[in-house]
Enzyme design. Structure first.
Site, PDB file in Angstrom:
ATOM      1  CG  HIS A 197      -2.008  -1.055   1.215  1.00 57.13           C
ATOM      2  ND1 HIS A 197      -2.543  -1.434   2.431  1.00 57.13           N
ATOM      3  CD2 HIS A 197      -2.398  -1.708   0.327  1.00 57.13           C
ATOM      4  CE1 HIS A 197      -3.402  -2.109   2.015  1.00 57.13           C
ATOM      5  NE2 HIS A 197      -3.447  -2.706   0.706  1.00 57.13           N
ATOM      6  NE  ARG A 304      -5.323  -0.786 -13.599  1.00 51.78           N
ATOM      7  CZ  ARG A 304      -4.236  -0.136 -13.737  1.00 51.78           C
ATOM      8  NH1 ARG A 304      -4.221   1.342 -13.549  1.00 51.78           N
ATOM      9  NH2 ARG A 304      -3.123  -0.791 -14.283  1.00 51.78           N
ATOM     10  NE  ARG A 340      -9.015  -3.261 -16.916  1.00 48.71           N
ATOM     11  CZ  ARG A 340      -8.077  -3.572 -16.275  1.00 48.71           C
ATOM     12  NH1 ARG A 340      -6.958  -3.977 -16.875  1.00 48.71           N
ATOM     13  NH2 ARG A 340      -8.132  -3.202 -14.861  1.00 48.71           N
ATOM     14  CD  GLU A 442      -4.820  -8.029 -19.120  1.00 47.51           C
ATOM     15  OE1 GLU A 442      -4.256  -7.399 -18.428  1.00 47.51           O
ATOM     16  OE2 GLU A 442      -6.009  -7.956 -19.064  1.00 47.51           O
ATOM     17  CG  ASN A 465       0.833  -3.628 -14.735  1.00 46.65           C
ATOM     18  OD1 ASN A 465       2.203  -2.997 -15.355  1.00 46.65           O
ATOM     19  ND2 ASN A 465      -0.088  -2.651 -14.566  1.00 46.65           N
ATOM     20  CG  ASP A 466      -2.361  -9.233 -15.312  1.00 46.47           C
ATOM     21  OD1 ASP A 466      -2.048  -9.423 -14.002  1.00 46.47           O
ATOM     22  OD2 ASP A 466      -3.616  -8.081 -15.195  1.00 46.47           O
ATOM     23  NE  ARG A 476      -0.185  -7.059 -11.269  1.00 45.11           N
ATOM     24  CZ  ARG A 476      -1.254  -6.060 -12.128  1.00 45.11           C
ATOM     25  NH1 ARG A 476      -1.756  -6.888 -12.915  1.00 45.11           N
ATOM     26  NH2 ARG A 476      -1.443  -5.184 -11.825  1.00 45.11           N
ATOM     27  CB  CYS A 513      -2.834   0.518 -20.643  1.00 45.71           C
ATOM     28  SG  CYS A 513      -3.517  -1.073 -20.709  1.00 45.71           S
TER      29      CYS A 513
HETATM   30  C1  PEP Z   1      -1.814  -4.773 -16.926  1.00 49.84           C
HETATM   31  O1  PEP Z   1      -1.995  -5.951 -16.627  1.00 49.84           O
HETATM   32  O2  PEP Z   1      -0.890  -4.132 -17.251  1.00 49.84           O
HETATM   33  C2  PEP Z   1      -2.942  -3.552 -16.750  1.00 49.84           C
HETATM   34  C3  PEP Z   1      -2.950  -2.402 -17.207  1.00 49.84           C
HETATM   35  O3  PEP Z   1      -3.858  -4.053 -16.175  1.00 49.84           O
HETATM   36  P1  PEP Z   1      -4.214  -4.165 -14.374  1.00 49.84           P
HETATM   37  O4  PEP Z   1      -2.755  -3.629 -13.925  1.00 49.84           O
HETATM   38  O5  PEP Z   1      -5.504  -3.718 -14.078  1.00 49.84           O
HETATM   39  O6  PEP Z   1      -4.158  -5.704 -14.135  1.00 49.84           O
HETATM   40 MG    MG Z   2      -4.106  -6.734 -16.152  1.00 52.35          MG
END
Ligand code: PEP
Ligand code: MG
Length: 581
Positions: A197, A304, A340, A442, A465-466, A476, A513
Site C-alpha cells: 500500500h 479500471r 475497460r 496480457e 503488468n499481467d 505480481r 497501458c
Molecule cells: C496490466 O495488466 O498491465 C494492466 C494495465 O491491467 P491491471 O494492472 O489493471 O491488471
Molecule cells: Mg491486467
C-alpha cells in the site's frame, strides 16, 4: 555517526529532511486487571474510542474524495469494515467483562488472535490483511491512550519550514492522508514491497519513498538528518557535509527539471522526425479526470472500472454505472475514453458478500477472473455493457476487454455487446452504434496468437503488468518473487514486439497501458519497437513526453531491432543504457 541503509526504492526522487519516527509502542500496552465495578465504565471507554476512530476515518474519506489516489478510499473502507466487524467491535467487550482486562489490553489480545487467523490463509492478499487489522487496532489504542492519533500532525505543524521524513515500521492508508495534507517530504518503512500500500500511494503522490528497509525504525532516531534516494532505494543517515551538498545539488536539478516539464503540457507530443505519439492517462475513478487533464492527457487509455465498486458489498446498478461513465466522458470534453469492463476476481475482489468472492480459489490469477467472470455472470455483464453504451452518447467511448485468451471469448463478448445494443434499440435509448471494441493483450497466448484478436477487434492494448506475471510465472503481488519480475526479460520484449509488428501489418492501433508505459527509461525502447500510443498514471505523462520530444524514431528503430536480437540480459541492459545515453 553517518550510515547508509538499503531497501527497495518504490517512488523516485530525492528528499532531504529530519526523521520523524512513527511510534508503534502504542501496541505495547499496560496489562491491568480492573475491579468488577469498573467493567461497564471500561466498556464505555472502549466504545467511545471505536466511535471516535470511525468518525475520523469517515472524515478522512470525505476530505480525500476527489483528490486522493483511488486506492486510498478502498483502504479506508477496509479499515472501517474491520472496525465494524463483531470480531473487533464486540469481542473486546466480552474480554473486558470476562477477563476484567483494561480496554487496551483486551483489544490487543483480540488483535493477536485475529492476526494468527489471517496468517493461516493461503491467499497472499487475504494474508496481508492482517496488517490492516493491526493498523486499525493501533488507531483505537492511540485514542484510548489519549493521543488521538494526531501527534504526528501536531509535531509536523510545529516544524513548519523543515522537511520531515516519516520513518515507520509500516504505514496505514489513513496515515498517508495526513501526509497529503502536511506535505511530508518522504516516507520510509521497514516492511513492504513494490506492491505494498505504501508503495502504491507514494507513487501516486509522486514523493520519494523507500520500503523494505527492515530495521530503519530501530536504527534511526527522531530528528536525525536523512537523505532519501527513492530512485536507488538508499537512505543516508546523518550525512557528512560533502554528501549533503552533492545530494542537495541533485535535488535542485530534479526540481528544476520538474518545473520545466510543466511547460510541456500543451506541446504537441511528437518525435523529432515528426511522428505523433499519443499519451493517455490510466484512471481508477471519475475523480481522477482533473489530474489527467492537468497533465495534458490526450484521452483516457484505461479506466479500471472495477475500482469504482471494490469493497462495497454489492454490485452497482446500471444507472449508477452510467452516471460514473458519463462523468468521465463529459469531464474529458470530447477526448477519447477507453473503458475497460470489470477486471474482478484476482487481487481485486468485491466485499466478502460480493458476487466474485466465492470464486477466489487458491490460484486466483489463473482462475475465473476478468472477462471469464463477466461471461460467467451474463446479467452483471449486460448491466455494465448497457451502462457503457448509454454513456457513449455523451462522447467518444471505446470498450476494452481484459484477459482475453480465446477466440470464442471474443465472439461471446461481441455477441453480448450485440445483445445489449439490441435491448437499448428496443427501448429507443440512444448510444454510439459504432462503438469500438478492443482487447487487452496480457496473456502470452494472446500475444503469440494475436491474429485471432486482430481479425475480430478494432484495437488492442498491451497490459504488461499481467503479461510479465504470466510470461515469467511471477505472482505480481508477491514481494518474495518481486526480484524476478523483469519487464526487460527477452521473452517479454519478444511478445510485445510480435504484437506491435503484427498489428501494424493489419493497420490496427495498439496501445500499452501497463506500468512499462510510464517508465521514462523505456520510452525510447518502446518507440523504437513501434509503439505509438502510451497510457500511464497522469503523474508520469510529462516526463514521458519529454523523452518523446527528444527521440528520433528513424534513428532508434534500427538500433532497437539489433537490441531485440540480444537475449543475454547483461548485453540487453548495456544496449538499453546506450540507447538512453
Ligand atoms: C496490466 O495488466 O498491465 C494492466 C494495465 O491491467 P491491471 O494492472 O489493471 O491488471
Ligand atoms: Mg491486467
Amino acid at each position: 555517526m553517518s550510515f547508509t541503509l538499503h531497501g527497495q526504492g518504490v517512488s523516485g526522487g530525492i528528499a532531504i529532511g529530519r526523521a520523524m519516527l512513527m511510534s508503534h509502542a502504542t501496541l505495547e500496552v499496560a496489562h491491568l486487571t480492573i475491579p468488577p465495578r469498573m467493567v461497564d465504565k471500561e466498556i464505555a471507554r472502549f466504545e467511545a474510542a471505536v466511535a471516535t476512530v470511525k468518525r475520523e476515518l469517515e472524515a478522512m474519506k470525505a476530505s480525500s474524495a476527489g483528490h486522493a489516489p483511488a486506492e486510498l478510499g478502498a483502504f479506508i473502507d477496509i479499515h472501517t469494515m474491520f472496525l465494524e466487524d463483531p470480531e473487533l467491535a464486540d469481542k473486546p467487550r466480552e474480554i473486558i467483562r470476562e477477563r476484567r482486562c483494561n480496554a487496551e489490553w483486551a483489544l490487543v489480545q483480540q488483535m493477536e488472535h485475529l492476526v494468527e487467523q489471517f496468517e493461516q490463509f493461503d491467499d497472499p492478499y487475504l494474508r496481508e490483511r492482517k496488517f490492516d487489522v493491526v493498523q486499525v487496532v493501533e488507531r483505537v489504542v492511540k485514542e484510548l491512550l489519549g493521543h488521538a492519533g494526531r501527534s504526528l500532525l501536531k509535531a509536523a505543524k510545529g516544524a513548519k519550514e523543515e522537511a520531515l521524513i516519516v520513518v515507520a515500521h509500516d504505514l496505514s492508508p489513513a496515515d498517508t492522508i495526513a501526509f497529503k495534507e502536511q506535505r511530508f517530504a518522504s516516507f520510509i518503512t521497514d516492511v513492504g514491497g513494490a506492491t505494498s500500500h505504501t508503495a502504491i500511494l507514494a507513487r501516486s503522490m509522486a514523493i520519494p519513498s523507500v520500503v523494505g528497509l527492515e530495521n530503519a525504525r530501530a536504527l534511526i532516531r527522531d530528528g536525525e538528518q536523512l537523505i532519501i534516494d527513492g530512485t536507488r532505494g538508499i537512505v543516508i543517515v546523518n550525512p557528512d557535509l560533502r554528501i549533503l551538498e552533492e545530494y542537495q545539488l541533485r535535488k535542485n536539478q530534479i526540481e528544476l527539471e520538474k518545473s520545466k516539464l510543466k511547460r510541456l503540457k500543451t506541446a504537441r507530443s511528437e518525435t523529432i522526425d515528426g511522428i505523433a505519439v499519443q499519451l493517455h492517462a490510466n484512471i481508477e475513478l471519475p475523480g481522477d479526470v482533473p489530474e489527467a487533464l492537468e497533465a495534458g492527457a490526450e484521452g483516457i487509455g484505461l479506466f479500471r472500472t472495477e475500482f469504482l465498486f471494490l469493497d462495497r458489498g454489492d454490485m452497482p446498478d446500471e444507472q449508477e454505472q452510467y452516471e460514473a461513465y458519463k462523468k468521465v466522458v463529459k469531464g474529458m470534453g470530447g477526448r477519447p475514453v477507453t473503458i475497460r469492463t470489470f477486471d474482478l476476481g484476482n487481487d481485486k475482489d468485491l466485499h466478502p458478500d460480493g458476487l466474485a468472492n466465492d470464486r477466489v480459489k487458491t490460484n486466483p490469477a489463473l482462475g475465473r477472473r476478468a472477462i471469464r467472470l463477466s461471461l460467467a455472470e451474463p446479467q452483471m455483464f449486460q448491466t455494465q455493457l448497457r451502462a457503457i453504451l448509454r454513456a457513449s452518447k455523451h462522447g467518444p467511448i471505446k470498450l476494452l476487454i481484459p484477459m482475453l485468451a480465446h477466440a470464442h471469448e471474443i465472439d461471446q463478448t461481441l455477441a453480448a455487446l450485440e445483445q445489449a445494443k439490441s435491448s437499448l434499440r428496443g427501448e429507443k435509448v440512444a448510444f454510439d452504434e459504432n462503438i469500438q471494441v478492443g482487447g487487452m493483450i496480457e496473456i502470452p497466448a494472446a500475444a503469440l496468437a494475436v491474429g485471432l484478436f486482430l481479425r475480430r477487434l478494432d484495437f488492442l492494448s498491451i497490459g504488461t503488468n499481467d503479461l510479465i506475471q504470466y510470461t515469467l510465472a511471477i505472482d505480481r503481488s508477491d514481494e518474495q518473487v518481486a526480484n524476478l519480475y523483469d519487464p526487460l526479460h527477452p521473452a517479454v520484449l519478444m511478445l510485445i514486439a510480435h504484437t506491435l509488428a503484427s498489428a501494424e501489418k493489419q493497420g490496427i492501433p495498439v496501445s500499452l497501458c501497463g506500468e512499462m508505459a510510464g517508465d521514462p527509461k523505456l520510452t525510447r525502447l518502446l518507440l523504437g519497437m513501434g509503439l505509438r500510443i502510451f497510457s500511464m498514471h497522469p503523474s508520469q505523462i510529462l516526463e514521458v513526453k519529454h523523452r518523446v520530444l527528444k527521440a528520433d524514431v528513424s534513428d532508434l528503430a534500427p538500433t532497437v531491432r539489433r537490441l531485440l536480437r540480444l537475449d543475454e540480459p547483461a548485453k540487453l541492459q548495456e544496449a538499453l543504457e546506450k540507447l538512453n545515453a
